[in-house]
Design an enzyme around this catalytic site. Structure first.
Site, short mmCIF file in Angstrom:
data_model
loop_
_atom_site.label_atom_id
_atom_site.label_comp_id
_atom_site.label_asym_id
_atom_site.label_seq_id
_atom_site.Cartn_x
_atom_site.Cartn_y
_atom_site.Cartn_z
N LYS A 117 -1.58 -3.25 -7.47
CA LYS A 117 -1.44 -2.84 -6.07
C LYS A 117 -0.38 -3.71 -5.41
CE LYS A 117 -5.17 -1.96 -3.61
NZ LYS A 117 -6.38 -2.17 -2.74
N ASP A 145 -15.95 -0.38 4.54
CA ASP A 145 -15.06 0.75 4.32
C ASP A 145 -15.52 1.58 3.13
OD1 ASP A 145 -12.94 2.32 5.12
OD2 ASP A 145 -11.44 1.21 3.97
N LEU A 203 -0.45 5.42 -9.37
CA LEU A 203 -1.83 5.91 -9.51
C LEU A 203 -2.40 6.38 -8.18
CD1 LEU A 203 -3.23 3.06 -11.80
CD2 LEU A 203 -2.62 5.38 -12.51
N GLY A 204 -1.94 5.79 -7.09
CA GLY A 204 -2.45 6.14 -5.78
C GLY A 204 -1.70 5.41 -4.70
N GLU A 205 -2.04 5.74 -3.46
CA GLU A 205 -1.37 5.15 -2.30
C GLU A 205 -2.34 5.01 -1.15
OE1 GLU A 205 2.52 6.08 0.58
OE2 GLU A 205 1.83 7.52 -0.92
N GLY A 206 -2.21 3.90 -0.41
CA GLY A 206 -3.06 3.69 0.74
C GLY A 206 -2.33 2.93 1.82
N GLY A 207 -3.07 2.48 2.82
CA GLY A 207 -2.46 1.72 3.91
C GLY A 207 -1.88 0.41 3.42
N GLY A 220 -0.42 -0.10 0.39
CA GLY A 220 0.79 0.19 -0.36
C GLY A 220 0.44 1.05 -1.56
N VAL A 232 -0.33 1.81 -5.74
CA VAL A 232 -0.98 1.26 -6.92
C VAL A 232 -0.28 1.85 -8.14
CG1 VAL A 232 -3.14 0.96 -8.18
CG2 VAL A 232 -3.17 1.11 -5.68
#
Length: 403
Positions: A111, A208, A79-83, A85, A87
Site C-alpha cells: 500500500k 471503519d 489490487l485496489g485503491e482507497g483514500g 492510495g 495497493v
C-alpha cells in the site's frame, strides 16, 4: 502511475464540504456519502522512525526494493485503491525480504501513500502501530513498512480472494455470488476479529468496519484490514472516547454520528450493517436502486419489524434455496439486534461470535426449497416411502453448495 493515483473519487475518498455527492440526515445535517474525514489532512512532512512503536515482527523495507517488487508500481499490478492510495501486488524473497521475480518467493500487497491523499501520515502511522502490536488469525498480517524521504508504504500479506465487497457487489465472471455457507463463515471470522479488538487484551475500537475492509484468503477466511481510523478504547473508567466523526457513511452508528462519542458498540452497529448486506446482497447505500431503496436500513426496516413473516422478502435472490428458514431467521435476528438504536441494547461482539457459532453448529441438512419438497413427500404416506427406500439410486444431497 496511471489512473490509480489520479484524483478520481471512490468509496474511500474524502469529500470536502461543498462536494456534490451528499445526503441529508433526519436532523438536517449534511453527510457525505463517502468516507467521513476532516477537510484538513495531516501534512506530509518528514518524520523519523522514533514515532513507530517497537515490533520484533515488522521489517523495514527500502523504497527501491518495493519499487522493484511491484514492477515499478505498474498499473496492471494494482489490487485496489482507497483514500490512502493504491495497493499493488508484489513479490519478495522469503529469506532476505528483498525484491524477487514475479511468480517467485512470497506474494505481498504493498500500500503506497498517495502524497495528495486525505489520510496522510497520521493514519499511516496508526496502521503500523496497531497491526505491529496486534496478532490474531482474523486480522491481516502487516509484514513491514517503508519510511524513506517522502515515501510511505505498508507491506501486507497477500489475500488472494480480495475483499468481501467485491464478492457481494461486483457483477463479473471473476466474482461469483458467495454461497450462504461461505457468507456465514465470513461473518463469523470477521466477528472474531472484532471480538479480539474489543477484548481486554487489545481494547481497540476499529471504527471503519465495512465490506471493503474485510479481506478473504484462498479458503475464504476473513481478515480485517485498514486500521488507519482505529482508536484505543475508553480508559480509566470512561464510558466512551470523544473523537471527530470519521468513518464511512451508512456504516457509522447513529449515536456516534450525532455526538462523536465512540464505543465498542459503535463497531457492533457497523457489523450489523455488513451482516445485513450479506443477507440481502444489497449495498448499505446504493443510489442506482429505485427511489425509496437507496438506503438499505430504511428499505429493510418494514421487513425487519416482522421477520418471521417477511424474512424471505429481503434475502438475496442469488442464494435462494441454500439456507434453511431457521438459519435465515437467526442470522437476520442477529443483524436486527446489532442495529438497535440504543447502544446498550446491542450485543457484545463476544455474544455475536457465540450466536454465529451456534448458527453454524446447528445447520440442518436441507434448504427452504428442500423443506417444502419434504413436506409434500410426507403426504404420500408410508407406502410411497417404502417404494423410495427400495430404489437403488443414491439420495441427492441437500447440503448447501459452497462457491
Amino acid at each position: 502511475m496511471g489512473s490509480c493515483l489520479s484524483s478520481r473519487v471512490d468509496s474511500d475518498t474524502q469529500l470536502h464540504a461543498g462536494a456534490s455527492s451528499r445526503y441529508v440526515g433526519s436532523d438536517g445535517r449534511v453527510l457525505s456519502s463517502r468516507r467521513l474525514l476532516p477537510a484538513s489532512s495531516v501534512p506530509l512532512t518528514p518524520r523519523g522512525e522514533n514515532e513507530i512503536l517497537d515490533s520484533a515482527t515488522l521489517n523495514s523495507f527500502a523504497f527501491n526494493d518495493l519499487r522493484i517488487a511491484t514492477r515499478n508500481f505498474r498499473p496492471d499490478s494494482v489490487l485496489g485503491e482507497g483514500g490512502f492510495g493504491c495497493v499493488f501486488k508484489g513479490w519478495i524473497d522469503e529469506h532476505s525480504f528483498k525484491a524477487a521475480k514475479p511468480g517467485t518467493g512470497i506474494v505481498i500487497a504493498v500500500k503506497r501513500l498517495n502524497q495528495d491523499g486525505s489520510q496522510g501520515h497520521k493514519e499511516w502511522l496508526a496502521e503500523i502501530n496497531y497491526l505491529g502490536q496486534l496478532y490474531h488469525p482474523n486480522l491481516v498480517k502487516l509484514v513491514g513498512y517503508c519510511l524513506e524521504d517522502e515515501h510511505r508504504l505498508l507491506v501486507y500479506e497477500f489475500m488472494p480472494r480480495g475483499s468481501l465487497e467485491n464478492h457481494l457487489f461486483r457483477r463479473s465472471s471473476h466474482f461469483q455470488p458467495l454461497s450462504w455457507t461461505i457468507r456465514m463463515k465470513v461473518a463469523l471470522g470477521a466477528a472474531k476479529g472484532l471480538a479480539y479488538l474489543h477484548s481486554p487484551e487489545a481494547k481497540v475500537i476499529y471504527r471503519d468496519f465495512k465490506a471493503s475492509n474485510i479481506l478473504l484468503d484462498s479458503s475464504y477466511n476473513a481478515k480485517l484490514s485498514d486500521f488507519g481510523l482505529a482508536k484505543d478504547g475508553p480508559m480509566d473508567g470512561q464510558s466512551h472516547v470523544s473523537t471527530r466523526i470519521m468513518g464511512t457513511y451508512g456504516y457509522a452508528a447513529p449515536e456516534y454520528m450525532a455526538t462523536g462519542h465512540l464505543t465498542a458498540k459503535s463497531d457492533v452497529y457497523s457489523f450489523g450493517v455488513v451482516l445485513l448486506e450479506m443477507i440481502t446482497g444489497r449495498r448499505v447505500m446504493d443510489k442506482n436502486r429505485p427511489q425509496g431503496e437507496h438506503n438499505l436500513i430504511e428499505w429493510a426496516r418494514p421487513y425487519l419489524a416482522n421477520i418471521k413473516r417477511r424474512v424471505i422478502q429481503i434475502m438475496d435472490p442469488r442464494i435462494e434455496g441454500q439456507y434453511t428458514m431457521l438459519a435465515a431467521l437467526r442470522a437476520t435476528s442477529l443483524a436486527v439486534k446489532c442495529l438497535t438504536v440504543e447502544p446498550r441494547n446491542r450485543p457484545s461482539m463476544t455474544d455475536v461470535v457465540k450466536a454465529l457459532e451456534q448458527l453454524q453448529d446447528s445447520r440442518e441438512p436441507g434448504s427452504v426449497k428442500a423443506e417444502a419438497v419434504q413436506k409434500k413427500q410426507r403426504k404420500f404416506g408410508n407406502n410411497e416411502a417404502t417404494k423410495r427406500r427400495a430404489g437403488s439410486y443414491p439420495r441427492q444431497s441437500t447440503t448447501p453448495v459452497n462457491t
